[in-house]
Write an enzyme that holds these catalytic residues in place. Structure first.
Site, mmCIF file in Angstrom:
data_model
loop_
_atom_site.group_PDB
_atom_site.id
_atom_site.type_symbol
_atom_site.label_atom_id
_atom_site.label_comp_id
_atom_site.label_asym_id
_atom_site.label_seq_id
_atom_site.Cartn_x
_atom_site.Cartn_y
_atom_site.Cartn_z
ATOM 1 N N LYS A 44 4.224 -1.282 7.638
ATOM 2 C CA LYS A 44 2.760 -1.403 7.521
ATOM 3 C C LYS A 44 2.303 -2.860 7.627
ATOM 4 O O LYS A 44 1.138 -3.161 7.379
ATOM 5 C CB LYS A 44 2.289 -0.849 6.157
ATOM 6 N N LYS A 46 3.048 -5.193 5.552
ATOM 7 C CA LYS A 46 2.679 -5.628 4.212
ATOM 8 C C LYS A 46 3.924 -6.175 3.538
ATOM 9 O O LYS A 46 5.001 -5.596 3.683
ATOM 10 C CB LYS A 46 2.232 -4.393 3.398
HETATM 11 N N1 CTP Z 1 -7.438 1.129 -5.621
HETATM 12 C C1 CTP Z 1 -8.674 1.293 -6.299
HETATM 13 N N2 CTP Z 1 -9.466 0.201 -6.565
HETATM 14 C C2 CTP Z 1 -9.063 -1.032 -6.191
HETATM 15 C C3 CTP Z 1 -7.815 -1.229 -5.530
HETATM 16 C C4 CTP Z 1 -7.024 -0.113 -5.256
HETATM 17 O O1 CTP Z 1 -9.057 2.414 -6.626
HETATM 18 N N3 CTP Z 1 -9.861 -2.054 -6.444
HETATM 19 C C5 CTP Z 1 -6.640 2.307 -5.317
HETATM 20 C C6 CTP Z 1 -6.485 2.506 -3.802
HETATM 21 O O2 CTP Z 1 -7.629 3.176 -3.276
HETATM 22 C C7 CTP Z 1 -5.230 3.357 -3.752
HETATM 23 C C8 CTP Z 1 -4.393 2.840 -4.945
HETATM 24 O O3 CTP Z 1 -5.317 2.133 -5.794
HETATM 25 O O4 CTP Z 1 -5.556 4.716 -3.979
HETATM 26 C C9 CTP Z 1 -3.272 1.916 -4.505
HETATM 27 O O5 CTP Z 1 -3.849 0.943 -3.674
HETATM 28 P P1 CTP Z 1 -3.119 -0.296 -3.037
HETATM 29 O O6 CTP Z 1 -3.466 -0.377 -1.577
HETATM 30 O O7 CTP Z 1 -1.703 -0.316 -3.418
HETATM 31 O O8 CTP Z 1 -3.882 -1.482 -3.825
HETATM 32 P P2 CTP Z 1 -4.772 -2.681 -3.321
HETATM 33 O O9 CTP Z 1 -5.088 -3.510 -4.511
HETATM 34 O O10 CTP Z 1 -5.928 -2.181 -2.489
HETATM 35 O O11 CTP Z 1 -3.728 -3.472 -2.404
HETATM 36 P P3 CTP Z 1 -3.950 -4.372 -1.095
HETATM 37 O O12 CTP Z 1 -4.885 -5.466 -1.447
HETATM 38 O O13 CTP Z 1 -2.554 -4.868 -0.771
HETATM 39 O O14 CTP Z 1 -4.493 -3.444 -0.028
#
Ligand code: CTP
Length: 128
Positions: A44, A46
């Site tokens: 991905k 990441k």
């Molecule tokens: N999520 C959420 N609110 C946030 C961040 C994440 O509800 N502020 C939820 C995402 O929608 C997902 C889950 O947590 O269902 C895991 O998300 P993930 O992508 O691992 O977290 P992020 O903080 O969004 O990571 P990144 O910045 O790497 O995208």
């Protein structure tokens, strides 16, 4: 017993993650988190700060999480839903309508994201 599942990387666990898990668990009896492996994250594009083992340790310690399984591929979702008899599939609403193909198998619930926080944001702030 109502079973739910959700997917993600959950790096640098933060309150947005916890709120998502709390809301999901409030709708089911048993919540499974399919946690992206380090290899899958590479696919991905990441890179997580914490490796899979640590992310699993942190997630497993949350009271809303009943089981953590690995997420290895994009297309394992139907298999997981069938294997674990999943009733509800939860996703953040940044994925809205992307998983409607699972509708024949289970209910799909898109949960709104918590504003102003993400793993990427935390990393960018720390790097400042
Ligand atoms: N999520 C959420 N609110 C946030 C961040 C994440 O509800 N502020 C939820 C995402 O929608 C997902 C889950 O947590 O269902 C895991 O998300 P993930 O992508 O691992 O977290 P992020 O903080 O969004 O990571 P990144 O910045 O790497 O995208």
């Amino acid at each position: 017993m109502k079973i739910g599942i959700t997917y993600g990387t959950f790096d640098i666990l933060h309150y947005g993650h916890v709120r998502l898990l709390k809301r999901a668990k409030s709708k089911v009896d048993f919540l499974i988190v399919a946690l992206s492996t380090d290899e899958f994250n590479k696919l991905k594009n990441k890179t997580s700060f914490y490796n899979y083992k640590i992310r699993k340790e942190l997630l497993s310690s949350i009271k809303y999480v009943d089981k953590v399984i690995p997420e290895n591929t994009w297309n394992q979702k139907i298999k997981d839903v069938k294997k674990y008899n999943v009733d509800v599939f939860f996703m953040g609403d940044d994925w809205k309508d992307k998983f409607n193909f699972l509708k024949p198998y289970c209910e799909i619930v898109y949960l709104s994201r918590t504003k102003g926080i993400s793993s990427t944001y935390i990393k960018s702030k720390i790097n400042q």
